[in-house]
Structures are given as C-alpha cells and as structure tokens.
Design a protein around this motif. Sequence first.
Motif, PDB file in Angstrom:
ATOM      1  N   TYR A 206      10.071  49.458  60.126  1.00 22.71           N
ATOM      2  CA  TYR A 206       9.005  48.840  60.918  1.00 22.71           C
ATOM      3  C   TYR A 206       9.302  49.027  62.396  1.00 22.71           C
ATOM      4  O   TYR A 206      10.408  49.417  62.791  1.00 22.71           O
ATOM      5  N   TYR A 207       8.312  48.708  63.218  1.00 21.28           N
ATOM      6  CA  TYR A 207       8.486  48.784  64.669  1.00 21.28           C
ATOM      7  C   TYR A 207       7.560  47.751  65.302  1.00 21.28           C
ATOM      8  O   TYR A 207       6.364  47.677  64.972  1.00 21.28           O
ATOM      9  N   LEU A 208       8.110  46.939  66.206  1.00 20.93           N
ATOM     10  CA  LEU A 208       7.315  45.945  66.917  1.00 20.93           C
ATOM     11  C   LEU A 208       6.954  46.521  68.281  1.00 20.93           C
ATOM     12  O   LEU A 208       7.821  46.758  69.119  1.00 20.93           O
ATOM     13  N   ASP A 209       5.678  46.731  68.485  1.00 17.55           N
ATOM     14  CA  ASP A 209       5.160  47.467  69.638  1.00 17.55           C
ATOM     15  C   ASP A 209       4.763  46.490  70.750  1.00 17.55           C
ATOM     16  O   ASP A 209       3.874  45.647  70.559  1.00 17.55           O
ATOM     17  N   PHE A 210       5.395  46.623  71.914  1.00 16.44           N
ATOM     18  CA  PHE A 210       5.096  45.760  73.058  1.00 16.44           C
ATOM     19  C   PHE A 210       4.397  46.522  74.182  1.00 16.44           C
ATOM     20  O   PHE A 210       4.421  46.069  75.334  1.00 16.44           O
ATOM     21  N   ARG A 211       3.775  47.648  73.889  1.00 16.56           N
ATOM     22  CA  ARG A 211       3.061  48.364  74.951  1.00 16.56           C
ATOM     23  C   ARG A 211       1.962  47.488  75.553  1.00 16.56           C
ATOM     24  O   ARG A 211       1.717  47.531  76.758  1.00 16.56           O
ATOM     25  N   ASN A 212       1.323  46.703  74.723  1.00 20.61           N
ATOM     26  CA  ASN A 212       0.401  45.678  75.213  1.00 20.61           C
ATOM     27  C   ASN A 212       1.142  44.349  75.132  1.00 20.61           C
ATOM     28  O   ASN A 212       1.203  43.716  74.082  1.00 20.61           O
ATOM     29  N   GLU A 213       1.725  43.927  76.237  1.00 22.68           N
ATOM     30  CA  GLU A 213       2.583  42.746  76.242  1.00 22.68           C
ATOM     31  C   GLU A 213       1.824  41.487  75.837  1.00 22.68           C
ATOM     32  O   GLU A 213       2.410  40.541  75.309  1.00 22.68           O
ATOM     33  N   SER A 214       0.525  41.460  76.046  1.00 19.89           N
ATOM     34  CA  SER A 214      -0.250  40.274  75.699  1.00 19.89           C
ATOM     35  C   SER A 214      -0.486  40.161  74.199  1.00 19.89           C
ATOM     36  O   SER A 214      -0.828  39.097  73.696  1.00 19.89           O
ATOM     37  N   ARG A 215      -0.289  41.260  73.486  1.00 14.91           N
ATOM     38  CA  ARG A 215      -0.565  41.254  72.050  1.00 14.91           C
ATOM     39  C   ARG A 215       0.375  42.195  71.319  1.00 14.91           C
ATOM     40  O   ARG A 215       0.064  43.357  71.090  1.00 14.91           O
ATOM     41  N   PRO A 216       1.584  41.751  70.960  1.00 15.14           N
ATOM     42  CA  PRO A 216       2.504  42.620  70.208  1.00 15.14           C
ATOM     43  C   PRO A 216       1.878  43.064  68.889  1.00 15.14           C
ATOM     44  O   PRO A 216       1.073  42.335  68.295  1.00 15.14           O
ATOM     45  N   LYS A 217       2.234  44.246  68.460  1.00 17.87           N
ATOM     46  CA  LYS A 217       1.689  44.761  67.202  1.00 17.87           C
ATOM     47  C   LYS A 217       2.814  45.260  66.325  1.00 17.87           C
ATOM     48  O   LYS A 217       3.718  45.961  66.778  1.00 17.87           O
ATOM     49  N   LEU A 218       2.738  44.905  65.048  1.00 21.28           N
ATOM     50  CA  LEU A 218       3.730  45.325  64.071  1.00 21.28           C
ATOM     51  C   LEU A 218       3.230  46.551  63.332  1.00 21.28           C
ATOM     52  O   LEU A 218       2.136  46.545  62.761  1.00 21.28           O
ATOM     53  N   TRP A 219       4.042  47.605  63.343  1.00 26.42           N
ATOM     54  CA  TRP A 219       3.733  48.809  62.586  1.00 26.42           C
ATOM     55  C   TRP A 219       4.685  48.898  61.401  1.00 26.42           C
ATOM     56  O   TRP A 219       5.903  48.774  61.555  1.00 26.42           O
ATOM     57  N   ILE A 220       4.148  49.117  60.211  1.00 27.61           N
ATOM     58  CA  ILE A 220       4.933  49.343  59.002  1.00 27.61           C
ATOM     59  C   ILE A 220       4.878  50.837  58.686  1.00 27.61           C
ATOM     60  O   ILE A 220       3.798  51.431  58.656  1.00 27.61           O
ATOM     61  N   ASN A 221       6.025  51.442  58.442  1.00 28.79           N
ATOM     62  CA  ASN A 221       6.110  52.886  58.259  1.00 28.79           C
ATOM     63  C   ASN A 221       5.608  53.301  56.875  1.00 28.79           C
ATOM     64  O   ASN A 221       6.263  53.044  55.860  1.00 28.79           O
ATOM     65  N   SER A 222       4.447  53.946  56.840  1.00 25.59           N
ATOM     66  CA  SER A 222       3.875  54.392  55.565  1.00 25.59           C
ATOM     67  C   SER A 222       4.577  55.621  55.010  1.00 25.59           C
ATOM     68  O   SER A 222       4.232  56.103  53.921  1.00 25.59           O
ATOM     69  N   ASP A 223       5.568  56.159  55.742  1.00 23.99           N
ATOM     70  CA  ASP A 223       6.387  57.246  55.197  1.00 23.99           C
ATOM     71  C   ASP A 223       7.303  56.748  54.076  1.00 23.99           C
ATOM     72  O   ASP A 223       7.991  57.552  53.439  1.00 23.99           O
ATOM     73  N   ASN A 224       7.324  55.435  53.880  1.00 24.23           N
ATOM     74  CA  ASN A 224       8.097  54.830  52.790  1.00 24.23           C
ATOM     75  C   ASN A 224       7.116  54.230  51.774  1.00 24.23           C
ATOM     76  O   ASN A 224       6.956  53.003  51.688  1.00 24.23           O
TER      77      ASN A 224
END
Length: 343
Positions: A206-224
């Motif tokens: 997984y990866y927790l994305d803070f590019r938009n600091e007002s709204r973090p987004k969680l990405w789950i890796n579909s390669d698994n």
Amino acid sequence: MVQLSQRHRRTALPFPYSNDGLEFDLDTYTLDDQETGSLNLKAGQTRVDLTADGPIGLSEGHQPWNKATLSGRLVVPDDVVFTVFPEEERDEPPAKLYVAVRCHKTIYRGRSMVSEDPTTPGTYDVEINLEWSNLRGKVELRPYLVRAERGSSDGDYATRSNVRLADGKIYTILIDSSEREERAFIDGEEMSFSQSAHLPDGEKLYYLDFRNESRPKLWINSDNPRITDVLQRDGSVGAGPRMRDVILDQISYGIWTQLIVRAACAIDYEGEVDYEWQRTVIQSFGRQLYEVEDVTEAALRLRDEIKDSKKLPHLIQRIDNELQEFINPRSQLINLMEEGLQI
C-alpha cells in the motif's frame, strides 16, 4: 487440545476466554435531531439498514444523516466473570466494557465506552454514535470485556492489562448502498503500482499519498491480486475474512502511524491544525497519549514532543503502544490461527 464450549473456550489463548458470552442488543436509533425510533429487529437479526433506501423510512437523498445514534443494552453475565477472572477479583472485576466500531472500507476504528473499571455483572445501557463522514459501505459493532489493569494471579487467568476476555455478537450497520461521492475519512482505491508513475516501485502492499495534504489517499497495490481479492471478502468468520482482518491490521498500523506523525508536525503554536483529518487524528489519539481530556492541551504536548529530538523516541514508543491497543492485531492473528488449525 481439549475442546471447551463455544461460549467459554480456551482455544489458542493461554487463558480462559468467553466467546459470545456478552449479551448485546440494539433496539432504538436517532438520526441527527430527529425523534428516537425503534429498529424493529426480528429475533436473531443483526443487520441494521441506515441507508437512504432502507426500511426505517429515512428522508430521500444521497446522504440521509450526519450523525446516527444506536442505543440498547449490554449484559455481563455472572458466569462470564466467573470464567475469566480469578476468585479474588470476581467481586470487583478490574475490567472495562466497550463496543468496538470498525469500518473496513475507510479503515476506521473507534470504540464506544460502556463501563470503566470495575465492571461487575449486570445490565448496562449502550449508546453508539456514528459519524457519516468517517464511514462507507458498512460498519461492524462488537462488544468486548477487557482487563483494565495488570493482575497478580499466578494461575491460568489473564494478567496483562488491555487483554480482551470476552466478546458478544456482531451487528452490521449498512451505511450506504453504493459508493458515494462524499469523501470518507480516508479515500481508498486499488491501483497497479507498476503502471503508475506517482506510486512507488517494487512489490509494495500500500501507499499513503499526501500530495493533496488536505485529503490523504490510500492506494492498494493491485499488482498483488491474491491480496486484493482477500480484502474484498465480506463476513466476519471463515478463513477469508480472518485473513482480510490480519491484512487490514497491518495496513492500519502503518497508516495511523503516518497520520499521527503528520498531524503532530502540523500543529501550530495555539494547538490548531488546518485540516479536518488532522483534528480527527488528534482527537482520537492525542488525549489517550497524554491521558488528558482537553484536546488543545494534548495537541500542544504532541507538538512539543514531535519537535524535540530527545523526547521523540519516547513518543514513538507510546504511539506504538497505543496503536497495539487500538488495533489489537494479536486478536485477529489468533482468529486466523484458529481457522488454520481448525480448532
């Protein structure tokens, strides 16, 4: 291994545990400022539909409420206390009683405290508040009786504080019938990391994305795919749901650690932060970390420690302790072990 009853079993735990020993019943609801209504649940029914299209008669629209309150009762029977506590502690059991609130889709975990230490056998009123903005899909509610302090018994009973000793049936609360446009506490989405330039290389889970600091987004890796398939499992028993819960615990630990540290670094001199998710994190964990009721006081102390290189290691250790209690990965691992061993 000797089998005990499902109500009072030892299984993989090294101490007596009362499975489904707590009697948990919900009977009324309140939505925002409306009058209290009856859930009208049939015998054995544990699904409560609070969606806009549900049977309760909610107002039309995509968001039928902002805050829902579910009320009922929890019963701690005499035989549960007799089973999980040594004789010298049964008159005033050093225990607390709460209902755990869990939403898999938003990785939200909370709890509604019912009784503090001591918790004696008897009937307790329950009131559980649900915030629409933190939830999506469905929410699971389950009661737990938890040891409140370290014990001195040399026998077979649990002695560590914050160890769960008994639970009750699970209620499933349907929040919405489809993916809604409103954003939950954390947005989550599956994505192939190998095909996305903004996501990390390698076989990350997984990866927790803070590019938009007002709204973090969680990405789950579909390669698994085998992992993502398990994360889509429904239900609360069986190997699939047990594996799902263990994976979610691992993801949750990393996410909450990042959110707490990020929120701490964002606190200003007056104890304020810019974004709603930061306030939620401080309210959820700050007061527990410092054992204070005032959120601003907790925020200022958290800000002080996160910026002090000498205090930081001790803060990280306390965060780890708090998250282990909050997430309780040990419980889900034992559930998975029992499924694997077919105990």
